[in-house]
Design a protein around this motif. Structure first.
Motif: not given
Length: 184
Positions: A54, A109-110, A112-114, A116-117
């Motif tokens: 990220e 964005r992907a 960040v989502a990864t 966070e998950h």
């Protein structure tokens, strides 16, 4: 016997059910904790990798933003010198960089989502491991064993020290909020 084939197995497991089926629950909880610790170590590595990815994408985005600014300035300078063809070339390059940046923004964005998950999964694993350590202490006490009879038990007593700094800060913040609610 391996209890967990995926990290989600750890998060979704029912420790009580697993231990009820075991011949020696004390020994089984030690194996379960060892597997959980391996899973937690892998999850930590995954979170670190995702965070690094990220940050790398964020840095690349910042570099592209700087290049966009530079190409726009080059176009302005070319126009000021009366060279419309050079200004047009600079704007073409600026547009190319903007297109690259748009693609990177999606990747960011992907990423960040990864991250966070994976972080959420890591926290769930930490919670499940803490539960297993509490269960281990309970089983050890029920079996009449002393807490020093197993190296895992000393780790169970130190479970709170394994809480990640961000998790600890959240707990401290929530504790302070509860104290305010109670007027303490």
């Amino acid at each position: 016997m391996s209890y967990f084939s995926r990290l989600t197995d750890i998060v979704t497991c029912n420790l009580t059910h697993l231990l009820e089926q075991a011949e020696d629950p004390v020994q089984e909880i030690e194996q379960i904790i060892a597997e959980m610790k391996e899973g937690l170590a892998g999850a930590n590595r995954s979170v670190k990798t995702a965070t690094t990815n990220e940050r790398a994408i964020q840095q690349e985005l910042e570099e592209h933003q700087q290049q966009i600014f530079q190409w726009k300035e080059a176009a302005k300078n070319a126009l000021a010198l009366g060279d419309e063809a050079e200004a047009r070339n600079s704007l073409v390059r600026k547009q190319e960089i903007e297109d690259l940046k748009a693609g990177l923004e999606q990747q960011h964005r992907a990423a960040v989502a990864t991250r966070e998950h994976l972080t959420t999964t890591l926290h769930a694993l930490e919670a499940r491991l803490a539960e297993a350590r509490r269960k281990q202490i309970e089983l050890t006490q029920q079996a009449g064993l002393t807490e020093t009879s197993s190296p895992e038990n000393s780790e169970a007593a130190e479970a709170e020290s394994d809480i990640t700094p961000s998790r600890s800060e959240l707990i401290d913040s929530e504790l302070a909020e509860l104290k305010r609610e109670l007027g303490q």
